[in-house]
Design a protein around this motif. Structure first.
Motif: not given
Length: 154
Positions: A151, A154, A108, A110-111, A147
């Motif tokens: 995530c 969102d 991912c 994002s995280c 993602h």
């Protein structure tokens, strides 16, 4: 069969399986190697050698050099106790150290969550193409970035 089935280890069972796999490869299971493996296995995301060195330093109450940890992590990768995620210069503990197979990582952006999956159809095609090109003893490591479900909501 598309997926590769194996027993996933965790906790004490994972440490025991890692120790057995390292000993079977002809290496020693030292206290420092045990500490490095425990620190790596305790991470919830792929960890750099510096992250692992920091965790081991906290546990031992004294500074442990990252270059020492790098050497141990490289040994763990060679012995199949850990996997290196090239694009992140990070490592994850292999939850099935007695089982050799190719890796597909989903990462991912994002995280940082990383999921490991097995799909012999995909990696088999890569190995076949490599053999046709004259390469032997090929073990693919495939990394896909995107993602995760958490995530992308969102």
């Amino acid at each position: 069969m598309a997926g590769h089935h194996h027993h996933e280890h965790s906790g004490t069972n994972l440490v025991d399986a890692a120790r057995e796999a390292l000993l079977a490869s002809g290496e020693q299971w030292t206290e420092m190697r045990a500490d490095v493996f425990a620190a790596l296995a305790g991470q919830d995301r792929p960890a750099s050698a510096y992250d692992v060195a920091e965790a081991v330093s906290r546990g031992r109450g004294k500074r442990v050099a990252a270059n020492s940890v790098y050497r141990i992590l490289d040994l763990f990768v060679r012995a199949n106790l850990a996997r290196r995620i090239e694009s992140a210069n990070a490592y994850v503990a292999n939850s099935h150290p007695g089982c050799r197979h190719d890796c597909i990582f989903l990462i991912c952006d994002s995280c940082g969550k990383t999921v490991h999956i097995d799909d012999d159809r995909l990696t088999g095609a890569l190995v076949g193409a490599a053999r046709e090109a004259g390469f032997a003893d090929v073990r693919p490591v495939v990394e896909l970035r995107g993602h995760c479900a958490d995530c992308s909501d969102d």
